[in-house]
Design a protein around this motif. Structure first.
Motif, PDB file in Angstrom:
ATOM      1  N   TRP A 113       0.807  -1.470   0.061  1.00  0.00           N
ATOM      2  CA  TRP A 113       0.176   0.098  -0.024  1.00  0.00           C
ATOM      3  C   TRP A 113       1.127   1.193   0.132  1.00  0.00           C
ATOM      4  N   LYS A 114       2.187   1.211   0.239  1.00  0.00           N
ATOM      5  CA  LYS A 114       2.969   2.534   0.339  1.00  0.00           C
ATOM      6  C   LYS A 114       3.167   2.982  -0.650  1.00  0.00           C
ATOM      7  N   ASP A 115       3.167   2.288  -1.860  1.00  0.00           N
ATOM      8  CA  ASP A 115       3.514   2.768  -3.331  1.00  0.00           C
ATOM      9  C   ASP A 115       2.398   2.177  -4.445  1.00  0.00           C
ATOM     10  N   ASN A 116       1.416   1.621  -4.174  1.00  0.00           N
ATOM     11  CA  ASN A 116       0.406   1.034  -4.989  1.00  0.00           C
ATOM     12  C   ASN A 116      -0.681   2.207  -5.275  1.00  0.00           C
ATOM     13  N   GLU A 117      -1.467   1.935  -6.324  1.00  0.00           N
ATOM     14  CA  GLU A 117      -2.526   2.861  -6.677  1.00  0.00           C
ATOM     15  C   GLU A 117      -3.663   2.983  -5.804  1.00  0.00           C
ATOM     16  N   ILE A 118      -4.036   1.935  -5.405  1.00  0.00           N
ATOM     17  CA  ILE A 118      -5.184   2.072  -4.174  1.00  0.00           C
ATOM     18  C   ILE A 118      -4.612   2.853  -3.032  1.00  0.00           C
ATOM     19  N   GLY A 119      -3.296   2.851  -2.612  1.00  0.00           N
ATOM     20  CA  GLY A 119      -2.935   3.382  -1.495  1.00  0.00           C
ATOM     21  C   GLY A 119      -2.963   4.794  -1.923  1.00  0.00           C
ATOM     22  N   ARG A 120      -2.486   5.224  -3.103  1.00  0.00           N
ATOM     23  CA  ARG A 120      -2.631   6.716  -3.381  1.00  0.00           C
ATOM     24  C   ARG A 120      -4.100   6.988  -3.426  1.00  0.00           C
ATOM     25  N   ARG A 121      -5.078   6.323  -3.720  1.00  0.00           N
ATOM     26  CA  ARG A 121      -6.448   6.856  -3.849  1.00  0.00           C
ATOM     27  C   ARG A 121      -6.902   6.937  -2.332  1.00  0.00           C
ATOM     28  N   MET A 122      -6.599   6.174  -1.232  1.00  0.00           N
ATOM     29  CA  MET A 122      -6.893   6.211  -0.248  1.00  0.00           C
ATOM     30  C   MET A 122      -6.392   7.457   0.467  1.00  0.00           C
ATOM     31  N   ILE A 123      -4.966   7.950   0.329  1.00  0.00           N
ATOM     32  CA  ILE A 123      -4.441   9.104   0.736  1.00  0.00           C
ATOM     33  C   ILE A 123      -5.126  10.468   0.360  1.00  0.00           C
ATOM     34  N   ALA A 124      -5.415  10.034  -0.954  1.00  0.00           N
ATOM     35  CA  ALA A 124      -6.259  11.108  -1.715  1.00  0.00           C
ATOM     36  C   ALA A 124      -7.588  11.622  -0.840  1.00  0.00           C
ATOM     37  N   ALA A 125      -8.186  10.530  -0.547  1.00  0.00           N
ATOM     38  CA  ALA A 125      -9.337  10.604   0.250  1.00  0.00           C
ATOM     39  C   ALA A 125      -9.274  11.063   1.768  1.00  0.00           C
ATOM     40  N   LEU A 126      -8.072  11.086   2.150  1.00  0.00           N
ATOM     41  CA  LEU A 126      -7.715  11.670   3.843  1.00  0.00           C
ATOM     42  C   LEU A 126      -7.518  12.925   3.431  1.00  0.00           C
ATOM     43  N   ASP A 127      -6.731  13.158   2.286  1.00  0.00           N
ATOM     44  CA  ASP A 127      -6.327  14.631   2.181  1.00  0.00           C
ATOM     45  C   ASP A 127      -7.483  15.652   1.756  1.00  0.00           C
ATOM     46  N   ASN A 128      -8.574  15.072   1.387  1.00  0.00           N
ATOM     47  CA  ASN A 128      -9.808  15.580   0.815  1.00  0.00           C
ATOM     48  C   ASN A 128     -10.950  15.686   1.882  1.00  0.00           C
ATOM     49  N   ALA A 129     -10.710  14.838   2.989  1.00  0.00           N
ATOM     50  CA  ALA A 129     -11.614  14.770   4.081  1.00  0.00           C
ATOM     51  C   ALA A 129     -11.953  16.335   4.844  1.00  0.00           C
ATOM     52  N   LYS A 130     -13.224  16.518   5.112  1.00  0.00           N
ATOM     53  CA  LYS A 130     -13.285  17.947   5.870  1.00  0.00           C
ATOM     54  C   LYS A 130     -14.079  17.488   7.146  1.00  0.00           C
ATOM     55  N   PRO A 131     -13.723  18.251   8.278  1.00  0.00           N
ATOM     56  CA  PRO A 131     -14.343  18.031   9.463  1.00  0.00           C
ATOM     57  C   PRO A 131     -16.177  17.693   9.357  1.00  0.00           C
ATOM     58  N   LEU A 132     -16.566  16.941  10.039  1.00  0.00           N
ATOM     59  CA  LEU A 132     -18.234  16.747  10.065  1.00  0.00           C
ATOM     60  C   LEU A 132     -18.776  17.724  10.401  1.00  0.00           C
ATOM     61  N   PRO A 133     -19.809  18.335   9.719  1.00  0.00           N
ATOM     62  CA  PRO A 133     -20.604  19.311  10.202  1.00  0.00           C
ATOM     63  C   PRO A 133     -21.427  19.025  11.377  1.00  0.00           C
ATOM     64  N   ASP A 134     -21.878  19.876  12.052  1.00  0.00           N
ATOM     65  CA  ASP A 134     -22.694  19.497  13.315  1.00  0.00           C
ATOM     66  C   ASP A 134     -23.965  19.011  12.973  1.00  0.00           C
ATOM     67  N   ASP A 135     -24.416  19.307  11.865  1.00  0.00           N
ATOM     68  CA  ASP A 135     -25.828  18.498  11.803  1.00  0.00           C
ATOM     69  C   ASP A 135     -25.827  17.074  11.333  1.00  0.00           C
ATOM     70  N   GLU A 136     -24.361  16.799  11.110  1.00  0.00           N
ATOM     71  CA  GLU A 136     -24.271  15.363  10.688  1.00  0.00           C
ATOM     72  C   GLU A 136     -23.583  14.525  12.006  1.00  0.00           C
ATOM     73  N   LEU A 137     -23.294  15.126  12.902  1.00  0.00           N
ATOM     74  CA  LEU A 137     -22.855  14.340  14.057  1.00  0.00           C
ATOM     75  C   LEU A 137     -23.566  13.644  14.762  1.00  0.00           C
ATOM     76  N   PRO A 138     -23.156  12.357  15.178  1.00  0.00           N
ATOM     77  CA  PRO A 138     -24.051  11.497  15.854  1.00  0.00           C
ATOM     78  C   PRO A 138     -24.674  12.000  17.027  1.00  0.00           C
ATOM     79  N   ALA A 139     -26.007  11.673  17.107  1.00  0.00           N
ATOM     80  CA  ALA A 139     -26.885  12.220  18.273  1.00  0.00           C
ATOM     81  C   ALA A 139     -26.348  11.813  19.609  1.00  0.00           C
ATOM     82  N   ARG A 140     -26.246  12.582  20.661  1.00  0.00           N
ATOM     83  CA  ARG A 140     -25.473  12.295  21.769  1.00  0.00           C
ATOM     84  C   ARG A 140     -26.655  11.109  22.429  1.00  0.00           C
TER      85      ARG A 140
END
Length: 397
Positions: free
Chosen positions: A270-297
Motif C-alpha cells: 500500500w505504500k506505493d500502489n494505486e489503491i494506497g494513493r487513492r486512500m491518501i487522496a480521500a484522507l487529504d480531501n476529508a473535511k470535519p463533519l458538520p454539526d448537523d451530521e454528528l451522531p446524536a448524543r
C-alpha cells in the motif's frame, strides 16, 4: 399443493405470477451467493401460495423477471411472507429499487407468541409442523448449473412449509391480540432506507468512539472511498480494508502514503500502489463533519453508580419474569440498554409508550419508583405491587 418444475422461461413465469397475483399471500425465499462479491448474486427464487409452489431460475438465459418483481413490490393486495427476510428483501431492493410491501416476517412474529428471540427456520418448521428438515443442501453452491432435484426440492420446501405455518401463526396472533405489536417491526423491515448502499452514509456502520468532527470527517471520507472501491470491483468491502483498519486510520491518520505500510491490516504494498494513493487522496480531501451530521448524543440520566446498577439489574430480572409470564421474546418488550437508561432517570423511551407501556413499561417505571417488589408465589419469582402486598397483609390480620 401443486409443485411446478423449475421455471426457466418468461412465459411460464408470467403465467405463474398472474395466478399468484390473485392470492391473499405468497411466501418468498431466495438462494444467493455473496461470499466473494459486493452485490449478492441471486441464484434461485422460491415462491408459493396455499395452492401451488415453484422455484424460479433467475440465471436462465432470456428470463424476464418483470412479472415477478411487479408482484413483489407493486401489488399491494398480496401479503409477502418471509422468514428472517432481511437479505431476501435486500436482493429485491437491489433489483428494483423498491422493497416488498405489505410484508410479514415469521421470525419477527414468533417474538410476539413465544420467548424465541431469533428462531431458525428448521426450528420453526419442527415447532409448528413436527417435521425435520434435511439440511444437506443448505450450504450448496447455488450458482452452479444444472441444479439437482434434491437442491430444488430442498429450496421449494422453504416456501411450502411457510405457506402452511403462516395461517396457523396468524391465528395465534389474532387469538392473543398481539398482531398490532408487530406493525412497527414489519414496517421497519420494509423500509427502503435500510437497504440503500449510499457511500455517503456507509460510515455509520463502522464503530468509532467519540464525536470529534475531524476524526468523523476522515471516517466518512474513508468509508465513502472504500464503498466505491468495493462496488467498482464487486468484492466485499472488507476485502478492501476491514472496519477496524478504517477506524484506526481515521483516528490516527498517516502523514504520507509510505506510512500505510505501518498500518495494521494493510500490506506493505500500500505504500506505493494505486489503491494506497487513492486512500491518501480521500484522507487529504476529508473535511470535519458538520454539526448537523454528528451522531446524536445518547440520552443520559444521572450516573448509575452502584445503586443504579442494582436497579438496572432488577429491571432486567423484571423483563425476564414478564417475558416468561406472557410468553413473548424479551427483546420485543425492551432493550437492555434502555433498561439502564430508565434506571438512570431517562423517560423518553419506547418501552414507556404504546402497547409496550401497558405490557411492561408501567411496571418497570413502578419498580424504579419503589412501587413494585419481588415475591415468591408457588415456588416462582413474580413481581407484586407494594400496595397490593400491604392490602393482603392488612386483610390477613
Amino acid at each position: 399443493m401443486k409443485i411446478h418444475p423449475l421455471i426457466t422461461t418468461s412465459e411460464a413465469l408470467a403465467d405463474l405470477c398472474e395466478r399468484l397475483s390473485k392470492a391473499d399471500f405468497v411466501c418468498v425465499d431466495t438462494e444467493f451467493m455473496r461470499e466473494n462479491t459486493y452485490w449478492p448474486e441471486l441464484c434461485l427464487i422460491q415462491i408459493a401460495d396455499s395452492e401451488e409452489a415453484a422455484a424460479i431460475d433467475p440465471l436462465a438465459k432470456g428470463l424476464d423477471m418483470t412479472p415477478l418483481m411487479n408482484l413483489l413490490v407493486d401489488n399491494e393486495d398480496v401479503l409477502k411472507i418471509f422468514h428472517a427476510g432481511g437479505q431476501d428483501v435486500e436482493i429485491i431492493y437491489n433489483i428494483t429499487g423498491k422493497t416488498p410491501h405489505p410484508i410479514f416476517d415469521t421470525q419477527i412474529a414468533m417474538m410476539a407468541v413465544s420467548q424465541s428471540e431469533q428462531i431458525g427456520y428448521s426450528n420453526l418448521v419442527e415447532s409448528w409442523l413436527g417435521l425435520q428438515i434435511d439440511k444437506g443442501a443448505r450450504f450448496t453452491d447455488w450458482s452452479r448449473r444444472p441444479l439437482t432435484e434434491r437442491q430444488i426440492e430442498y429450496a421449494i420446501g422453504d416456501v411450502t412449509h411457510l405457506a402452511k405455518i403462516f395461517p396457523k401463526l396468524l391465528q395465534r396472533l389474532i387469538k392473543t391480540g398481539r398482531g398490532v405489536w408487530l406493525n412497527i417491526e414489519m414496517e421497519k423491515l420494509a423500509d427502503p432506507a435500510g437497504y440503500r448502499n449510499d457511500p455517503d452514509l456507509s460510515w455509520h456502520r463502522i464503530k468509532a468512539a467519540g464525536r470529534n468532527p475531524a476524526m468523523l470527517g476522515r471516517l466518512k471520507a474513508l468509508a465513502h472511498w472504500r464503498e466505491l472501491e468495493a462496488q467498482d470491483k464487486n468484492i466485499p468491502r472488507g476485502r478492501i480494508a476491514r472496519d477496524e483498519t478504517v477506524a484506526d486510520i481515521a483516528s490516527h491518520p498517516p502523514k504520507t502514503q509510505a506510512d500505510l505500510a505501518k498500518v495494521r491490516g494493510l500490506s506493505a504494498a500500500w505504500k506505493d500502489n494505486e489503491i494506497g494513493r487513492r486512500m491518501i487522496a480521500a484522507l487529504d480531501n476529508a473535511k470535519p463533519l458538520p454539526d448537523d451530521e454528528l451522531p446524536a448524543r445518547t440520552p443520559r440520566g444521572a450516573p448509575l453508580g452502584k445503586e443504579g446498577a442494582l436497579v438496572a439489574d432488577l429491571l432486567k430480572l423484571l423483563l425476564k419474569i414478564r417475558s416468561r409470564e406472557i410468553d413473548v421474546a424479551s427483546r420485543l418488550l425492551a432493550r437492555s440498554e434502555d433498561l439502564e437508561l430508565l434506571a438512570a432517570g431517562v423517560r423518553e423511551l419506547s418501552m414507556l409508550q404504546g402497547w409496550r407501556f401497558d405490557v411492561f413499561g408501567k411496571d418497570a417505571l413502578d419498580l424504579v419508583e419503589g412501587k413494585m417488589a419481588f415475591a415468591v408465589v408457588n415456588g416462582k419469582l413474580k413481581m407484586t405491587h407494594v400496595d397490593d402486598v400491604a392490602e393482603d397483609e392488612a386483610a390477613a390480620e
